[in-house]
Design an enzyme around this catalytic site. Structure first.
Site, PDB file in Angstrom:
ATOM      1  N   GLU B  65       5.619   2.049 -12.515  1.00 52.40           N
ATOM      2  CA  GLU B  65       4.532   1.274 -12.015  1.00 52.40           C
ATOM      3  C   GLU B  65       3.836   2.121 -11.138  1.00 52.40           C
ATOM      4  OE1 GLU B  65       6.696  -1.731  -9.638  1.00 52.40           O
ATOM      5  OE2 GLU B  65       5.024  -2.399  -8.646  1.00 52.40           O
ATOM      6  N   ASP B  76       3.365  -5.521   1.017  1.00 50.04           N
ATOM      7  CA  ASP B  76       3.972  -4.272   1.360  1.00 50.04           C
ATOM      8  C   ASP B  76       4.366  -3.788   2.607  1.00 50.04           C
ATOM      9  OD1 ASP B  76       4.177  -2.846  -1.398  1.00 50.04           O
ATOM     10  OD2 ASP B  76       1.887  -3.125  -1.407  1.00 50.04           O
TER      11      ASP B  76
END
Lengths: 432, 285
Positions: B65, B76
């Protein structure tokens, strides 16, 4: 047949009646939407339903009205400013005095509405972002009043620039978290608030401070601020005997502007929003999304955005922390593209000149954000006078007062020694 | 490149398995889930992120990924934020992602791109899909794009035969699990907990329930991410999920001040540990 105004679920979501005042999200033309992580969708859906139920509930409305009257001090006055108006081509200029609200700006209108909604939803914790600290102070205030836990995210750079507002929030019982990542300003404070919300959405409401973000925030925040325009429209009709020719407001995220514009959307009245032009749009150091940005997605909504050719968000610049944001409300983006409202940049220097002028001619120290609107009023007043309309009426939303900006303004006009400011701030800070 | 076979469709649910799905199906037949390893392109440099991806493949990652660095990564946590911020400061461009995709695809491993929506919107969803397909990429993981807003991406991914991995969360309703599963291709990304990326000491039982509910809602393949950092956790999740997605823990091996060769060694060691975890998960232990 049920009356759609009494049955919130029967109201169309993506459609609107003929009035532009009630346009529903999630989309406003090409703008708006919900560009957020899936984890937040359930909370946004719940908020949408609860908000529609609340504003249709007479008890909720009565409680909000009571707080606006007894706590905020609404209705805010309308002040005609003839000495200032002499510099605006001699037209009539009226100020809608949101600066006289409790906590010093229009921000309290939305905060009280959302905080009451939080109580209704049974959540006990609110989080908020703040740049200059106005929305953070308003949120901390409402949280104290309604017994909610409050965490305010603020870019580290802003906590240093606005140390007194940090102290103010802490006095009110809020936790202020300096955000040390990214550009360490408002944009990054919103990122951090969104991260908190994803992790704590079960018991936490994100009390967003402006008319942007994912649906239903733009529509909901407009709803809680529309009282500004409703009052102002009646007050101007009463005092001037007619509608204003132009309504003028500064546009950061766009809440005070939409608050005053909304009541005039169906009238034959010009609407003028002023963005922060910073050092000038051609310098690249500005917050002028309409003249210096392009459509894109940030913080949950598609709108105009300062971005580079890779779609990375560009840093914004303005002497006013409250206008220093790289995106803008999707509702303003829609009003811009449909031509219903016009948007122009005002430079730091133009805003500060208007700031000085209002101080000296009327004895009112405006927030530097609001000074951008005043600068717009000076320009549009002169334009109207030049075209023969010297009896024109200009309505300006004075969205906030300038106490928080005294140090910045003193430095700008060089009226106080730099060291004295620092010393005064330290002394005042410690005595708080 | 057995992973890059065409699209298969399961008629009863509408869920489709693209190139990543075919690889997950192969691994399922082998009796194990996949290890999906995340790295942002451009950290510490574009060249070195290519070396790091190669290291992960050699140490046992089944799918890579690749993150597109973005200024406002709201899904994140601090570890990934630090790496993407450094990548942007180093001048990484969105188009650099295609170099890394191409390098990974050359190793015969599906390369999925993880990106926030605005960089794709700015590039042009169809142009991005075209260039991604041309580089040999498998598709996109889109953390801030829900299917409801994804018309342009649904069309572009169909036109260029790409996977589209949407996320589900513990808060997703059964209706949304079904709609998201139907819109996804390759797999559905199940967020193990409510929160952002980052290592966690405990995962709780939510992930297993979410995987089961997502399968019930029609998803053929469900991979689990957020918070997984150890071989033991990978084994735990690999027992019930089609794939174990690890990001922050891998990125962290590259964040310290050690020389790059030493960092690669740490990255290799952790990847191998995670791969062992995934491989041992269903061995009856």
């Amino acid at each position: 047949m049920t009356d759609p105004t009494n049955d919130p679920e029967a109201r169309p979501v993506a459609d609107h009646d003929e009035s532009l005042q009630h346009t529903h999200g999630p989309y406003y033309g090409d703008f708006g939407g919900r560009f957020v992580p899936e984890a937040l969708i359930a909370a946004l859906d719940e908020l949408d339903v609860e908000y529609r139920r609340a504003v249709a509930d007479p008890e909720f409305r009565a409680e909000l009205d009571r707080l606006q009257r007894e706590y905020t001090g609404r209705p805010s006055p309308l002040t005609e400013v003839p000495r200032f108006a002499e510099h605006a081509g001699g037209v009539r200029v009226f100020l809608k005095r949101e600066d006289l609200n409790h906590t010093g700006s229009h921000k309290i209108n939305n905060v009280l509405g959302q905080a009451l909604l939080v109580k209704r939803m049974g959540k006990r914790r609110v989080i908020a972002e703040t740049g200059a600290g106005q929305h953070g102070v308003a949120t901390a205030t409402a949280a104290a009043l309604l017994d909610l836990e409050c965490v305010v995210y603020m870019g580290e750079e802003d906590t240093e620039r606005q140390a007194l507002n940090v102290a103010r929030m802490r006095l009110l019982g809020a936790t202020v978290v300096p955000v040390k990542l990214g550009s360490r300003t408002l944009k990054d404070a919103i990122n951090e608030a969104l991260r908190d919300w994803v992790a704590n959405v079960d018991d936490t409401h994100y009390l967003l401070g402006t008319v942007t973000g994912p649906h239903p925030f733009p529509e909901m925040v407009r709803e809680f601020h529309k009282v500004i325009g409703q009052e102002a429209r009646e007050q101007v009709l009463d005092r001037a005997g007619r509608l204003p020719d132009v309504v003028v407001a500064c546009v950061g995220g766009g809440s005070n502007a939409l608050g005053i514009f909304n009541a005039f959307l169906d009238d034959d009245v010009r609407l003028l929003g002023l963005e922060a032009g910073g050092d000038g749009v051609d310098t690249g150091r500005h917050s002028a999304r309409f003249s210096g940005g392009a459509p894109g997605v940030l913080h949950g909504a598609r709108s105009y955005l300062l971005q580079d050719e890779d779609g990375q968000t560009l840093p914004s610049h303005s002497v006013s922390a409250g206008l220093d944001y790289p995106s803008v409300s999707p509702i303003h983006a829609w009003l811009h593209d449909t031509g219903r409202a016009e948007y122009r940049p005002v430079t730091d220097a133009e805003a500060m000149e208007a700031f000085r002028l209002l101080c000296r001619t009327e004895g009112i120290i405006p927030a530097i954000e609001s000074a951008h609107a005043l600068a717009g009023a000076l320009v549009v007043g002169r334009e109207l006078a030049a075209s023969g309309k010297d009896d024109a009426v200009v309505l300006v939303n004075l969205s906030g007062r300038g106490d928080k900006d005294v140090a910045t303004a003193a430095r700008w006009f060089d009226v106080v020694d730099e060291q004295d400011i620092a010393k005064a701030a330290t002394t005042e800070g410690s005595s708080l | 490149m057995s992973g890059a076979t065409g699209t298969t469709r399961t008629a009863d649910t509408g869920f489709t398995a693209g190139r990543t799905g075919a690889r997950l199906a192969e691994l399922r037949a082998e009796g194990r889930g996949a290890l999906v390893g995340y790295l942002p392109v451009g950290y510490p440099t574009v060249e070195r992120s290519i070396e790091a991806a190669r290291t992960m493949v050699e140490a046992g990652a089944d799918v890579i990924e690749i993150g597109v660095p973005y200024t406002d990564p709201v899904m994140d946590g601090p570890t990934v934020q630090r790496a993407v911020e450094a990548a942007l400061e180093g001048g990484t461009r969105v188009r650099d992602v295609f170099r890394l995709v191409s390098a990974v695809a050359d190793l015969g491993v599906p390369a999925l791109v993880m990106t926030y929506w605005n960089p794709v919107l700015r590039y042009g969803p169809d142009a991005f899909a075209r260039d991604l397909a041309q580089a040999g990429g498998a598709g996109l993981i889109t953390p801030d794009l829900i299917p409801d807003e994804a018309d342009a991406w649904l069309a572009a991914s169909d036109a260029h035969d790409l996977d589209r991995v949407f996320l589900v969360a513990p808060s997703s309703t059964p209706e949304r699990l079904a709609a998201t599963s139907a819109a996804s291709r390759g797999f559905v990304y199940a967020a193990s907990t409510m929160g952002v990326t980052g290592e966690r000491t405990t995962l709780g039982g939510g992930a297993e329930r979410l995987v089961a509910a997502t399968r019930d809602a029609g998803a053929e393949h469900v991979c689990v991410g957020l918070g997984i950092s150890t071989g033991a956790q990978a084994a735990e999740v690999g027992r019930f999920a089609d794939g174990v997605i690890v990001g922050s823990a891998l990125v962290r091996t590259l964040l310290d001040d050690a020389p790059f060769a030493q960092q690669l060694e740490a990255l290799s060691g952790l990847t191998a540990q995670l791969a062992d975890g995934v491989r041992s998960a269903r061995s009856g232990a």
